[in-house]
Write a protein that holds these residues in place. Structure first.
Motif, PDB file in Angstrom:
ATOM      1  N   GLU A 102      37.773   5.184  30.691  1.00 30.65           N
ATOM      2  CA  GLU A 102      38.455   4.334  31.667  1.00 30.65           C
ATOM      3  C   GLU A 102      38.962   3.041  31.030  1.00 30.65           C
ATOM      4  OE1 GLU A 102      36.148   7.284  33.677  1.00 30.65           O
ATOM      5  OE2 GLU A 102      35.388   5.708  32.370  1.00 30.65           O
ATOM      6  N   THR A 103      38.145   2.459  30.175  1.00 28.60           N
ATOM      7  CA  THR A 103      38.539   1.218  29.499  1.00 28.60           C
ATOM      8  C   THR A 103      39.757   1.437  28.613  1.00 28.60           C
ATOM      9  OG1 THR A 103      36.237   0.457  29.498  1.00 28.60           O
ATOM     10  CG2 THR A 103      37.746  -0.610  27.958  1.00 28.60           C
ATOM     11  N   ALA A 104      39.780   2.545  27.883  1.00 31.48           N
ATOM     12  CA  ALA A 104      40.893   2.839  26.975  1.00 31.48           C
ATOM     13  C   ALA A 104      42.190   3.059  27.740  1.00 31.48           C
ATOM     14  CB  ALA A 104      40.565   4.057  26.120  1.00 31.48           C
ATOM     15  N   ILE A 105      42.103   3.728  28.882  1.00 32.36           N
ATOM     16  CA  ILE A 105      43.305   3.983  29.684  1.00 32.36           C
ATOM     17  C   ILE A 105      43.782   2.689  30.339  1.00 32.36           C
ATOM     18  CG2 ILE A 105      44.227   5.186  31.702  1.00 32.36           C
ATOM     19  CD1 ILE A 105      42.190   7.446  31.087  1.00 32.36           C
ATOM     20  N   ALA A 106      42.864   1.987  30.994  1.00 34.30           N
ATOM     21  CA  ALA A 106      43.228   0.757  31.710  1.00 34.30           C
ATOM     22  C   ALA A 106      43.750  -0.319  30.766  1.00 34.30           C
ATOM     23  CB  ALA A 106      42.029   0.232  32.495  1.00 34.30           C
ATOM     24  N   GLY A 107      43.226  -0.352  29.544  1.00 31.42           N
ATOM     25  CA  GLY A 107      43.630  -1.371  28.586  1.00 31.42           C
ATOM     26  C   GLY A 107      44.887  -1.029  27.818  1.00 31.42           C
ATOM     27  N   GLY A 108      45.479   0.137  28.066  1.00 30.45           N
ATOM     28  CA  GLY A 108      46.705   0.520  27.379  1.00 30.45           C
ATOM     29  C   GLY A 108      46.495   0.973  25.955  1.00 30.45           C
ATOM     30  N   GLU A 109      45.258   1.254  25.584  1.00 30.20           N
ATOM     31  CA  GLU A 109      44.966   1.718  24.225  1.00 30.20           C
ATOM     32  C   GLU A 109      45.526   3.114  23.991  1.00 30.20           C
ATOM     33  OE1 GLU A 109      41.006   2.439  21.430  1.00 30.20           O
ATOM     34  OE2 GLU A 109      40.826   1.394  23.340  1.00 30.20           O
ATOM     35  N   ILE A 110      45.574   3.902  25.063  1.00 33.14           N
ATOM     36  CA  ILE A 110      46.154   5.242  25.001  1.00 33.14           C
ATOM     37  C   ILE A 110      47.108   5.414  26.179  1.00 33.14           C
ATOM     38  CG2 ILE A 110      44.204   6.312  23.792  1.00 33.14           C
ATOM     39  CD1 ILE A 110      43.126   7.248  26.484  1.00 33.14           C
ATOM     40  N   ASP A 111      48.033   6.364  26.049  1.00 33.24           N
ATOM     41  CA  ASP A 111      48.982   6.638  27.129  1.00 33.24           C
ATOM     42  C   ASP A 111      48.383   7.590  28.163  1.00 33.24           C
ATOM     43  OD1 ASP A 111      50.978   5.073  25.893  1.00 33.24           O
ATOM     44  OD2 ASP A 111      51.501   6.752  24.582  1.00 33.24           O
ATOM     45  N   TYR A 112      47.635   8.557  27.680  1.00 30.73           N
ATOM     46  CA  TYR A 112      46.910   9.457  28.582  1.00 30.73           C
ATOM     47  C   TYR A 112      45.745  10.087  27.836  1.00 30.73           C
ATOM     48  CZ  TYR A 112      50.159  13.051  26.602  1.00 30.73           C
ATOM     49  OH  TYR A 112      50.910  13.867  25.783  1.00 30.73           O
ATOM     50  N   TYR A 113      44.830  10.681  28.606  1.00 30.62           N
ATOM     51  CA  TYR A 113      43.602  11.236  28.045  1.00 30.62           C
ATOM     52  C   TYR A 113      43.464  12.688  28.461  1.00 30.62           C
ATOM     53  CZ  TYR A 113      38.727  11.705  26.637  1.00 30.62           C
ATOM     54  OH  TYR A 113      37.573  12.125  26.031  1.00 30.62           O
ATOM     55  N   VAL A 114      43.205  13.559  27.478  1.00 31.47           N
ATOM     56  CA  VAL A 114      42.966  14.974  27.765  1.00 31.47           C
ATOM     57  C   VAL A 114      41.703  15.393  27.034  1.00 31.47           C
ATOM     58  CG1 VAL A 114      43.943  17.297  27.824  1.00 31.47           C
ATOM     59  CG2 VAL A 114      45.479  15.322  27.806  1.00 31.47           C
ATOM     60  N   GLY A 115      40.614  15.611  27.771  1.00 31.50           N
ATOM     61  CA  GLY A 115      39.361  15.959  27.106  1.00 31.50           C
ATOM     62  C   GLY A 115      38.246  16.220  28.088  1.00 31.50           C
ATOM     63  N   THR A 116      38.259  17.380  28.758  1.00 30.83           N
ATOM     64  CA  THR A 116      37.232  17.759  29.743  1.00 30.83           C
ATOM     65  C   THR A 116      36.881  16.571  30.636  1.00 30.83           C
ATOM     66  OG1 THR A 116      35.397  17.352  28.182  1.00 30.83           O
ATOM     67  CG2 THR A 116      36.302  19.569  28.254  1.00 30.83           C
ATOM     68  N   TYR A 117      37.906  15.973  31.209  1.00 27.25           N
ATOM     69  CA  TYR A 117      37.779  14.747  32.008  1.00 27.25           C
ATOM     70  C   TYR A 117      37.775  15.125  33.491  1.00 27.25           C
ATOM     71  CZ  TYR A 117      38.648   9.684  32.754  1.00 27.25           C
ATOM     72  OH  TYR A 117      38.551   8.360  33.087  1.00 27.25           O
ATOM     73  N   SER A 118      36.605  15.149  34.093  1.00 26.94           N
ATOM     74  CA  SER A 118      36.478  15.597  35.480  1.00 26.94           C
ATOM     75  C   SER A 118      37.045  14.576  36.460  1.00 26.94           C
ATOM     76  CB  SER A 118      35.003  15.860  35.821  1.00 26.94           C
ATOM     77  OG  SER A 118      34.501  16.936  35.055  1.00 26.94           O
ATOM     78  N   ILE A 119      37.826  15.066  37.403  1.00 22.17           N
ATOM     79  CA  ILE A 119      38.401  14.227  38.458  1.00 22.17           C
ATOM     80  C   ILE A 119      37.318  13.920  39.492  1.00 22.17           C
ATOM     81  CG2 ILE A 119      40.145  14.087  40.267  1.00 22.17           C
ATOM     82  CD1 ILE A 119      41.785  16.163  38.671  1.00 22.17           C
ATOM     83  N   THR A 120      37.047  12.648  39.705  1.00 22.84           N
ATOM     84  CA  THR A 120      36.079  12.254  40.727  1.00 22.84           C
ATOM     85  C   THR A 120      36.642  11.080  41.521  1.00 22.84           C
ATOM     86  OG1 THR A 120      34.929  10.605  39.350  1.00 22.84           O
ATOM     87  CG2 THR A 120      34.172  12.892  39.181  1.00 22.84           C
ATOM     88  N   ASP A 121      36.156  10.912  42.736  1.00 27.22           N
ATOM     89  CA  ASP A 121      36.618   9.799  43.570  1.00 27.22           C
ATOM     90  C   ASP A 121      36.277   8.460  42.925  1.00 27.22           C
ATOM     91  OD1 ASP A 121      37.664  11.513  45.459  1.00 27.22           O
ATOM     92  OD2 ASP A 121      35.870  11.490  46.721  1.00 27.22           O
ATOM     93  N   LYS A 122      35.134   8.379  42.277  1.00 27.82           N
ATOM     94  CA  LYS A 122      34.733   7.132  41.624  1.00 27.82           C
ATOM     95  C   LYS A 122      35.709   6.771  40.513  1.00 27.82           C
ATOM     96  CE  LYS A 122      30.892   4.974  39.113  1.00 27.82           C
ATOM     97  NZ  LYS A 122      29.500   5.163  38.599  1.00 27.82           N
ATOM     98  N   ARG A 123      36.085   7.744  39.698  1.00 18.42           N
ATOM     99  CA  ARG A 123      37.010   7.482  38.603  1.00 18.42           C
ATOM    100  C   ARG A 123      38.412   7.156  39.108  1.00 18.42           C
ATOM    101  NH1 ARG A 123      34.597  12.439  34.971  1.00 18.42           N
ATOM    102  NH2 ARG A 123      32.897  11.244  34.015  1.00 18.42           N
ATOM    103  N   LYS A 124      38.785   7.712  40.248  1.00 13.99           N
ATOM    104  CA  LYS A 124      40.114   7.449  40.807  1.00 13.99           C
ATOM    105  C   LYS A 124      40.309   5.974  41.166  1.00 13.99           C
ATOM    106  CE  LYS A 124      41.445  11.895  42.841  1.00 13.99           C
ATOM    107  NZ  LYS A 124      41.714  12.604  44.122  1.00 13.99           N
ATOM    108  N   LYS A 125      39.229   5.232  41.246  1.00 13.53           N
ATOM    109  CA  LYS A 125      39.339   3.797  41.526  1.00 13.53           C
ATOM    110  C   LYS A 125      39.724   3.010  40.274  1.00 13.53           C
ATOM    111  CE  LYS A 125      35.883   4.000  45.234  1.00 13.53           C
ATOM    112  NZ  LYS A 125      34.529   3.563  45.686  1.00 13.53           N
ATOM    113  N   GLN A 126      39.585   3.648  39.106  1.00  8.47           N
ATOM    114  CA  GLN A 126      39.872   2.966  37.846  1.00  8.47           C
ATOM    115  C   GLN A 126      41.073   3.543  37.108  1.00  8.47           C
ATOM    116  OE1 GLN A 126      36.090   2.039  35.572  1.00  8.47           O
ATOM    117  NE2 GLN A 126      35.271   3.508  37.032  1.00  8.47           N
ATOM    118  N   VAL A 127      41.293   4.850  37.240  1.00  4.15           N
ATOM    119  CA  VAL A 127      42.423   5.515  36.591  1.00  4.15           C
ATOM    120  C   VAL A 127      43.010   6.513  37.583  1.00  4.15           C
ATOM    121  CG1 VAL A 127      41.387   5.286  34.294  1.00  4.15           C
ATOM    122  CG2 VAL A 127      41.009   7.373  35.620  1.00  4.15           C
TER     123      VAL A 127
END
Length: 306
Positions: A122-147
């Motif tokens: 979440e930090t890497a995405i929000a901080g613009g360190e990466i454009d997108y993330y692909v790596g067994t990243y489960s979609i959850t309501d909690k994570r949707k608040k950050q990315v």
């Protein structure tokens, strides 16, 4: 033995991930710190789209100006996301990342990969360190608040990896009583085993990496390794004569592509790329070339647009 060598080298890479921050990929070279003993072989050949514009997406504008995308990935998961002995990145998640890059009109062979530990995504995405993330990243309501998430591009479920000749756990989780079970320390899968009392506490073992659990399984020191079936299929694909996935998942994990929270334009574009791959056969082709080697079939899941 091919599988034991792969388990050992992937395990070393996974441990390194816990101690190092992410960094730019170095050019591939012989002996360049690969995570697997075998060659990836030829990666899928994507046609890079032309004339692409994603109006209103600051992430796309930055990537287009740069001339390539920067993608967060994992490097410790066979046939999902790892490196071969020459340093080439392989696996289903890597091919999904490359497919998205091509769909955005940016050469997938020019992707800059950054290995991002799960806790830092979440930090890497929000901080613009990466454009997108692909790596067994489960979609959850909690994570949707950050990315935000495009997808899902794959639906996994907690399952069991067992020795190929062992049929005693073919019923799935209900057959774990009295069995020795291994998973990663502090992981959701092993916590589920504990919470549901699927086996006795004395039968549970935990290691820093799944590859260590697979070594235990091959050495007959444990009876089953449990985590998401996508990860387990990766190990099974590398040792089809020794290991197999039971195929009785007992959870639902929807893997999505992690994107900046407010970049709806990019999320919509990536969803359109995923939708096209499901209808034109691309998704199935890259699955069969990677996770499909485990012998387990799969189909692209419906997208959850929001």
């Amino acid at each position: 033995m091919r599988m034991r060598t792969l388990v050992a080298t992937v395990g070393v890479a996974a441990l390194a991930l816990t101690a190092a921050a992410c960094g730019k990929d170095e050019p591939s070279a012989s002996g360049g710190g690969g995570n697997a003993s075998d060659s990836c072989g030829d990666l899928h050949k994507f046609t890079t789209a032309s004339g692409v514009d994603v109006a209103g997406s600051p992430t796309f504008t930055k990537a287009k100006s740069r001339g390539n995308v920067v993608v967060g990935v994992k490097a410790d998961q066979p046939n999902l996301g790892y490196k071969d002995a020459s340093g080439k990145r392989c696996g289903f998640d890597i091919e999904v990342a490359r497919m998205v890059s091509a769909g955005l009109g940016l050469d997938p062979d020019k992707i800059e990969y950054k290995e991002i530990p799960s806790a830092n995504r979440e930090t890497a995405i929000a901080g613009g360190e990466i454009d997108y993330y692909v790596g067994t990243y489960s979609i959850t309501d909690k994570r949707k608040k950050q990315v935000s998430f495009a997808g899902p591009y794959f639906i996994a479920g907690q399952d069991l990896l067992v020795r190929k000749d062992d049929t005693s756990m073919d019923a799935g989780k209900t057959a774990l009583k009295g069995k020795k079970v291994c998973s990663a320390t502090g992981s959701t899968p092993i916590q589920r085993v504990k919470d549901e009392k699927l086996t006795e506490a004395s039968n549970i073992s935990e290691f820093k990496t799944y590859s260590e659990c697979v070594s235990q399984l091959l050495d007959k020191k444990t009876d089953a390794v449990t985590t998401d079936d996508a990860i387990l299929k990766g190990y099974a694909a590398n040792a089809p004569d020794e290991l197999r996935v039971v195929g009785k998942p007992f959870s639902v994990e929807k893997y999505g592509i992690g994107l900046p929270l407010t970049d709806k334009a990019l999320r919509d574009k990536v969803n359109s790329i995923l939708a096209a791959s499901a209808t034109d056969g691309t998704w199935k082709a890259i699955y069969d070339e990677t996770l499909g080697k485990s012998g387990s079939d799969s189909t692209p899941p419906p997208l959850e647009k929001y």
